[in-house]
Design a protein around this motif. Sequence first.
Motif, mmCIF file in Angstrom:
data_model
loop_
_atom_site.group_PDB
_atom_site.id
_atom_site.type_symbol
_atom_site.label_atom_id
_atom_site.label_comp_id
_atom_site.label_asym_id
_atom_site.label_seq_id
_atom_site.Cartn_x
_atom_site.Cartn_y
_atom_site.Cartn_z
ATOM 1 N N MET A 1 0.831 -1.200 0.000
ATOM 2 C CA MET A 1 0.000 0.000 0.000
ATOM 3 C C MET A 1 0.865 1.248 0.000
ATOM 4 N N THR A 2 0.314 2.335 -0.502
ATOM 5 C CA THR A 2 1.055 3.584 -0.527
ATOM 6 C C THR A 2 0.883 4.324 0.778
ATOM 7 N N GLY A 3 1.674 5.362 0.972
ATOM 8 C CA GLY A 3 1.537 6.185 2.159
ATOM 9 C C GLY A 3 2.790 6.133 3.005
ATOM 10 N N THR A 4 2.639 6.516 4.270
ATOM 11 C CA THR A 4 3.776 6.550 5.169
ATOM 12 C C THR A 4 4.086 5.153 5.671
ATOM 13 N N ALA A 5 5.101 5.055 6.527
ATOM 14 C CA ALA A 5 5.542 3.750 7.001
ATOM 15 C C ALA A 5 4.455 3.055 7.809
ATOM 16 N N THR A 6 4.635 1.730 7.962
ATOM 17 C CA THR A 6 3.550 0.936 8.518
ATOM 18 C C THR A 6 3.614 0.739 10.016
ATOM 19 N N THR A 7 4.649 1.187 10.701
ATOM 20 C CA THR A 7 4.729 1.021 12.147
ATOM 21 C C THR A 7 5.134 2.325 12.799
ATOM 22 N N PRO A 8 4.781 2.523 14.085
ATOM 23 C CA PRO A 8 5.188 3.745 14.773
ATOM 24 C C PRO A 8 6.692 3.928 14.795
ATOM 25 N N THR B 1 -7.053 15.647 4.670
ATOM 26 C CA THR B 1 -5.953 15.358 5.594
ATOM 27 C C THR B 1 -4.661 14.930 4.904
ATOM 28 N N GLY B 2 -4.740 14.545 3.645
ATOM 29 C CA GLY B 2 -3.557 14.050 2.958
ATOM 30 C C GLY B 2 -3.251 12.596 3.243
ATOM 31 N N VAL B 3 -4.035 11.952 4.120
ATOM 32 C CA VAL B 3 -3.843 10.538 4.436
ATOM 33 C C VAL B 3 -4.330 9.696 3.255
ATOM 34 N N LEU B 4 -3.476 8.773 2.808
ATOM 35 C CA LEU B 4 -3.810 7.964 1.640
ATOM 36 C C LEU B 4 -4.640 6.744 2.044
ATOM 37 N N ALA B 5 -5.881 7.017 2.396
ATOM 38 C CA ALA B 5 -6.803 5.965 2.806
ATOM 39 C C ALA B 5 -7.209 5.118 1.607
ATOM 40 N N THR B 6 -7.357 3.817 1.831
ATOM 41 C CA THR B 6 -7.795 2.908 0.774
ATOM 42 C C THR B 6 -8.901 2.007 1.302
ATOM 43 N N LEU B 7 -9.550 1.332 0.387
ATOM 44 C CA LEU B 7 -10.676 0.462 0.703
ATOM 45 C C LEU B 7 -10.221 -0.980 0.810
ATOM 46 N N LYS B 8 -10.493 -1.592 1.962
ATOM 47 C CA LYS B 8 -10.274 -3.022 2.140
ATOM 48 C C LYS B 8 -11.620 -3.703 1.974
ATOM 49 N N TRP B 9 -11.725 -4.561 0.964
ATOM 50 C CA TRP B 9 -12.997 -5.238 0.707
ATOM 51 C C TRP B 9 -13.379 -6.070 1.924
ATOM 52 N N PRO B 10 -14.657 -6.098 2.376
ATOM 53 C CA PRO B 10 -15.753 -5.407 1.710
ATOM 54 C C PRO B 10 -16.131 -4.065 2.317
ATOM 55 N N ASN B 11 -15.714 -3.781 3.574
ATOM 56 C CA ASN B 11 -16.345 -2.637 4.234
ATOM 57 C C ASN B 11 -15.451 -1.871 5.195
#
Length: 336
Positions: free
Chosen positions: A1-8, A145-155
């Motif tokens: 997925m795109t966006g920032t890193a995946t962990t704190p 917000t600039g956050v690259l939110a995406t859709l995880k099927w289904p909801n």
Amino acid sequence: MTGTATTPEQNGPGRPQTDVPQADFVLDRNQLKAALLSPQGGFARVDVVESAGSTNTDLAANAADTQQFWPDLSVLIANAQPAGKGRLGRTWEAPAGTAMISSVLVWPGEQCVSNGSGTSFAPTGYGWLSILAAVALCQALRTETGVLATLKWPNDVVVNSRKLAGILAQVVPGTPAEQAVPGTAAAALTPVGPGVVVGVGVNVSAREEDLPTDRATSLLVEGVPAPGLDRNKLLPAYLNNFAALYQAFAAVGGDAQLPLAGGVSALALAKSLMSTLGQQVRAELPGGTMLHGTAIDVNADGSLRLRDEQGTQHTVSAGDVLHLRRTGSDGAIGYA
């Protein structure tokens, strides 16, 4: 997925863990109504409450009450939700001030009549309303917000493989004219066909330690600065976007393959934002059955198509899947 890193740890100081003054995020009823009610916004009725056990349950009950009038594109917004509902009866709780909680009531058949399109709403279109809500939310969050939110099927709506928002739709039976109380608004305008309540809950200002699992995130955790956490701006951005998409969808009869007013179909919009596609996934089905494969496409009815290691294709619907998890090459199970 795109966006920032995946962990704190990877994100370092970009993911603040400090307290945010809740006074900065008090819902302003007047501001919300001004932004959402027609003609400024897309809604016919806007109710804002301090707390709702479940906005979906409350709105569905209100809509089914023939003594009340909840027209197409009504919305119930809550500051807190102690008994929220998720898919398959799961619970979802939101402490006061930390989440963006709303449920929208739509009567697609009524919309098709009032818009003059001359079309009826396709049965398969009802299943697309929660997907349209996810599309509208992803678009609004990216813009605001600039956050690259995406859709995880289904909801679900996710950021960096962590759940940011959940979406739940439930059907409301239409009110037969003979059951409506004479002289009430419900009797004057009887919905054509069933209605649907589409509820959305977004983690906004919850801190990392307050999130229910390590698979969840919030806008605060993702590094969104305080101005971007204002629900008085986020709610209209999402809700008015959803209203516009819904009206365009109803204008084409709820057919996900037909182009909307903007020239792109609902199916194409969803696929463009769906991070599930192309992923190795495991679908958990009732009875303990596991289906492993690559998510390759979304069908016109909103179901997901998987291809297993033997090349055989399988179709799974949202109602059949208990969990959908991403699988890594090492066999590890991820959320999205």
